[in-house]
Design a protein around this motif. Structure first.
Motif, mmCIF file in Angstrom:
data_model
loop_
_atom_site.group_PDB
_atom_site.id
_atom_site.type_symbol
_atom_site.label_atom_id
_atom_site.label_comp_id
_atom_site.label_asym_id
_atom_site.label_seq_id
_atom_site.Cartn_x
_atom_site.Cartn_y
_atom_site.Cartn_z
ATOM 1 N N ARG A 80 0.802 -1.210 0.000
ATOM 2 C CA ARG A 80 0.000 0.000 0.000
ATOM 3 C C ARG A 80 0.836 1.262 0.000
ATOM 4 O O ARG A 80 0.421 2.292 -0.525
ATOM 5 C CB ARG A 80 -0.874 0.046 1.272
ATOM 6 C CG ARG A 80 -2.004 -0.944 1.239
ATOM 7 C CD ARG A 80 -2.449 -1.330 2.647
ATOM 8 N NE ARG A 80 -3.108 -2.622 2.630
ATOM 9 C CZ ARG A 80 -4.423 -2.778 2.737
ATOM 10 N NH1 ARG A 80 -5.196 -1.741 2.900
ATOM 11 N NH2 ARG A 80 -4.952 -3.977 2.685
ATOM 12 N N GLU A 81 2.000 1.215 0.613
ATOM 13 C CA GLU A 81 2.742 2.450 0.869
ATOM 14 C C GLU A 81 4.018 2.580 0.064
ATOM 15 O O GLU A 81 4.566 3.665 -0.050
ATOM 16 C CB GLU A 81 3.073 2.540 2.368
ATOM 17 C CG GLU A 81 1.830 2.506 3.221
ATOM 18 C CD GLU A 81 2.142 2.483 4.704
ATOM 19 O OE1 GLU A 81 3.325 2.584 5.064
ATOM 20 O OE2 GLU A 81 1.194 2.357 5.492
ATOM 21 N N ILE A 82 4.528 1.475 -0.444
ATOM 22 C CA ILE A 82 5.805 1.543 -1.153
ATOM 23 C C ILE A 82 5.622 1.225 -2.633
ATOM 24 O O ILE A 82 6.021 2.000 -3.500
ATOM 25 C CB ILE A 82 6.812 0.539 -0.568
ATOM 26 C CG1 ILE A 82 6.854 0.608 0.959
ATOM 27 C CG2 ILE A 82 8.180 0.741 -1.191
ATOM 28 C CD1 ILE A 82 7.633 1.725 1.518
ATOM 29 N N PRO A 88 3.228 1.333 -4.866
ATOM 30 C CA PRO A 88 2.667 2.315 -5.800
ATOM 31 C C PRO A 88 3.672 3.420 -6.125
ATOM 32 O O PRO A 88 3.748 3.881 -7.260
ATOM 33 C CB PRO A 88 1.481 2.911 -5.033
ATOM 34 C CG PRO A 88 1.160 1.936 -3.962
ATOM 35 C CD PRO A 88 2.441 1.248 -3.627
ATOM 36 N N THR A 89 4.455 3.794 -5.143
ATOM 37 C CA THR A 89 5.454 4.841 -5.372
ATOM 38 C C THR A 89 6.522 4.348 -6.337
ATOM 39 O O THR A 89 6.917 5.072 -7.255
ATOM 40 C CB THR A 89 6.101 5.266 -4.040
ATOM 41 O OG1 THR A 89 5.088 5.811 -3.199
ATOM 42 C CG2 THR A 89 7.186 6.300 -4.253
ATOM 43 N N VAL A 93 5.190 4.571 -9.817
ATOM 44 C CA VAL A 93 5.173 5.953 -10.330
ATOM 45 C C VAL A 93 6.579 6.427 -10.655
ATOM 46 O O VAL A 93 6.814 7.030 -11.713
ATOM 47 C CB VAL A 93 4.505 6.895 -9.306
ATOM 48 C CG1 VAL A 93 4.725 8.350 -9.685
ATOM 49 C CG2 VAL A 93 3.019 6.603 -9.208
ATOM 50 N N LEU A 94 7.518 6.140 -9.776
ATOM 51 C CA LEU A 94 8.889 6.606 -10.016
ATOM 52 C C LEU A 94 9.443 6.019 -11.308
ATOM 53 O O LEU A 94 10.102 6.713 -12.084
ATOM 54 C CB LEU A 94 9.783 6.225 -8.837
ATOM 55 C CG LEU A 94 9.524 6.995 -7.543
ATOM 56 C CD1 LEU A 94 10.364 6.435 -6.408
ATOM 57 C CD2 LEU A 94 9.817 8.480 -7.728
ATOM 58 N N LEU A 114 7.897 7.764 -14.216
ATOM 59 C CA LEU A 114 8.484 9.102 -14.393
ATOM 60 C C LEU A 114 9.804 9.021 -15.144
ATOM 61 O O LEU A 114 10.120 9.878 -15.969
ATOM 62 C CB LEU A 114 8.716 9.762 -13.033
ATOM 63 C CG LEU A 114 7.474 10.235 -12.295
ATOM 64 C CD1 LEU A 114 7.873 10.929 -11.009
ATOM 65 C CD2 LEU A 114 6.657 11.166 -13.170
ATOM 66 N N ASP A 129 8.689 7.792 -19.171
ATOM 67 C CA ASP A 129 8.030 8.748 -20.054
ATOM 68 C C ASP A 129 8.255 10.205 -19.665
ATOM 69 O O ASP A 129 7.863 11.106 -20.380
ATOM 70 C CB ASP A 129 6.525 8.467 -20.119
ATOM 71 C CG ASP A 129 5.858 8.650 -18.774
ATOM 72 O OD1 ASP A 129 5.332 7.660 -18.244
ATOM 73 O OD2 ASP A 129 5.853 9.776 -18.243
ATOM 74 N N GLY A 130 8.857 10.423 -18.476
ATOM 75 C CA GLY A 130 8.976 11.790 -17.978
ATOM 76 C C GLY A 130 9.629 12.738 -18.977
ATOM 77 O O GLY A 130 10.592 12.373 -19.631
ATOM 78 N N ILE A 151 14.951 11.884 -8.011
ATOM 79 C CA ILE A 151 14.000 10.844 -8.371
ATOM 80 C C ILE A 151 14.737 9.527 -8.587
ATOM 81 O O ILE A 151 14.305 8.465 -8.136
ATOM 82 C CB ILE A 151 13.198 11.255 -9.621
ATOM 83 C CG1 ILE A 151 12.230 12.371 -9.249
ATOM 84 C CG2 ILE A 151 12.451 10.066 -10.214
ATOM 85 C CD1 ILE A 151 11.468 12.964 -10.415
ATOM 86 N N THR A 194 15.927 8.105 -5.236
ATOM 87 C CA THR A 194 14.783 7.571 -4.487
ATOM 88 C C THR A 194 14.421 6.188 -5.011
ATOM 89 O O THR A 194 14.226 5.246 -4.235
ATOM 90 C CB THR A 194 13.562 8.498 -4.622
ATOM 91 O OG1 THR A 194 13.931 9.819 -4.275
ATOM 92 C CG2 THR A 194 12.437 8.035 -3.710
ATOM 93 N N THR A 227 6.933 16.333 -14.936
ATOM 94 C CA THR A 227 7.517 15.301 -14.063
ATOM 95 C C THR A 227 7.384 15.703 -12.602
ATOM 96 O O THR A 227 6.896 14.939 -11.764
ATOM 97 C CB THR A 227 9.002 15.086 -14.401
ATOM 98 O OG1 THR A 227 9.119 14.780 -15.782
ATOM 99 C CG2 THR A 227 9.591 13.981 -13.561
ATOM 100 N N HIS A 265 1.616 12.570 -6.637
ATOM 101 C CA HIS A 265 1.709 11.227 -6.054
ATOM 102 C C HIS A 265 2.072 11.282 -4.571
ATOM 103 O O HIS A 265 1.473 10.584 -3.751
ATOM 104 C CB HIS A 265 2.727 10.384 -6.801
ATOM 105 C CG HIS A 265 2.919 9.033 -6.188
ATOM 106 N ND1 HIS A 265 1.986 8.025 -6.316
ATOM 107 C CD2 HIS A 265 3.905 8.537 -5.402
ATOM 108 C CE1 HIS A 265 2.400 6.981 -5.646
ATOM 109 N NE2 HIS A 265 3.560 7.248 -5.081
ATOM 110 N N ARG A 321 -1.518 8.166 3.279
ATOM 111 C CA ARG A 321 -1.271 6.799 3.765
ATOM 112 C C ARG A 321 -0.126 6.723 4.759
ATOM 113 O O ARG A 321 0.049 5.722 5.430
ATOM 114 C CB ARG A 321 -0.919 5.883 2.589
ATOM 115 C CG ARG A 321 -1.998 5.828 1.554
ATOM 116 C CD ARG A 321 -1.762 4.675 0.611
ATOM 117 N NE ARG A 321 -2.674 4.735 -0.519
ATOM 118 C CZ ARG A 321 -2.756 3.834 -1.474
ATOM 119 N NH1 ARG A 321 -1.960 2.781 -1.437
ATOM 120 N NH2 ARG A 321 -3.605 3.960 -2.461
ATOM 121 N N MET A 339 20.066 10.481 1.233
ATOM 122 C CA MET A 339 18.876 9.631 1.264
ATOM 123 C C MET A 339 18.813 8.762 2.522
ATOM 124 O O MET A 339 17.729 8.502 3.049
ATOM 125 C CB MET A 339 18.836 8.716 0.034
ATOM 126 C CG MET A 339 18.537 9.422 -1.263
ATOM 127 S SD MET A 339 16.903 10.197 -1.279
ATOM 128 C CE MET A 339 15.835 8.765 -1.156
#
Lengths: 184, 184
Positions: free
Chosen positions: A103-105, A107-108, A111-112, A115, A118-119, A132, A135, B6, B13, B20, B89
């Motif tokens: 739930r918390e990791i 999805p991120t 997205v990353l 990014l 296609d970013g 980015i 991360t 981006t 996000h 959450r 990080m």
DNA sequence: CTGTAGTTTCAGCAATTACTGAAATATACG
DNA sequence: CGTATATTTCAGTAATTGCTGAAACTACAG
């Protein structure tokens, strides 16, 4: 609640915590009652224990099932659904971590990665790109480590944890002996 | 938001994720903007970037300070307060874990220990007692491990993580050689 | 002091989330 | 089938949380 004072305090505390853990008070309390109960319980048992509405319990149980934190089972000659929590603490911890990771990791991470594919990085600063990227790498490192450790059996895991940072020294030593080995 | 696409996606996000993670949308977004910015930003920069009210930004920054996720600093000849996120990080991850541990684990450990001290265990079932005890032990094991690993420097930590479960094999081997060593 | 720029607080409103009771649905058994 | 029992759904309401603008506070410069 017709539970002992210890029971009660435990349940109330898990209710408060439930909120912080991304569930809600009732869900936390339902879990706590099931967790402390040796025998599986049905929805009405929970209604009695907690004094909340039947429908609330129903929704709470549904959510706990989504979290995979409770197990549904049936008693012979009884149509009602009974619920219990695993007796193995490691199984519970693993489920909790899996779920929160999902739930918390995850999805991120998705997205990353998007990014970075296609970013339109041209229009974004060099620094932001680096951020980015690092991360992403950090999350990948941590999740890969977890996916790996997830498979270690409980006994060994416990040993590893108890060893803690001392493990690092053993491995440093091994590096010296074998001449910088390891996966990296 | 006058940010690149981006940037925007990242910020949106993190807004969703903020919820959450026990913060809220705005707090998550503020953090994301600061995280991607090379230079410290002041409250008005964030108002411009996110299009939320000044007071919302003020409260959000206060919360991020409570989480110790942002650093307050001043620019020469400028009365405004500027904020930034650590560039390292590992420092960020450590802070995040520390904070969530403090909010989500430590209070439970405190309660569990209280229950075992003053609890009227007579009136509570044998099974419940066992459960409470093994929960306490599990949390203690995990938090002690973390407290230990927290102190390992980043480079070694990275090595350990990359090694993952393979470490376990090295330690098993060491056990055989030295005749069941280790802290346990 | 007084004025100004920056920041925080807070009452009121908005949005979200949680909970309930009633109705609907599902399931087992005669 | 039909009926009794178990469970879920859902509209309405309660409670909580989030956001805003206005006012209050702070710190500094003139």
């Amino acid at each position: 609640m017709n539970l002992s004072s210890t029971h009660q305090k435990f349940v109330i505390h898990f209710g408060e915590m439930g909120a912080r853990w991304g569930m809600n008070r009732t869900v936390g309390q339902i879990y706590a009652v099931l967790f402390l109960s040796e025998d599986p319980l049905c929805a009405d048992d929970l209604v009695n224990a907690l004094g909340v509405s039947r429908s609330n319990v129903s929704m709470g149980l549904k959510e706990l099932q989504a979290w995979q934190l409770v197990r549904l089972q049936h008693q012979p000659n009884d149509r009602r659904e009974y619920f219990s929590t695993p007796s193995d603490m490691w199984e519970i911890v693993r489920t909790l971590v899996d779920q929160r990771k999902a739930r918390e990791i995850d999805p991120t991470l998705t997205v990353l990665r998007e990014l970075q594919l296609d970013g339109d990085f041209d229009s974004s600063s060099e620094y932001a790109q680096e951020r980015i990227q690092s991360t992403t790498q950090m999350i990948e490192l941590l999740t890969e480590w977890y996916d790996d450790m997830r498979l270690v059996d409980s006994q060994r895991l416990e040993k590893l944890l108890k060893m803690g940072a001392a493990a690092q020294k053993v491995l440093d030593f091994k590096d010296k002996v074998t001449g910088k080995g390891g996966k990296n």
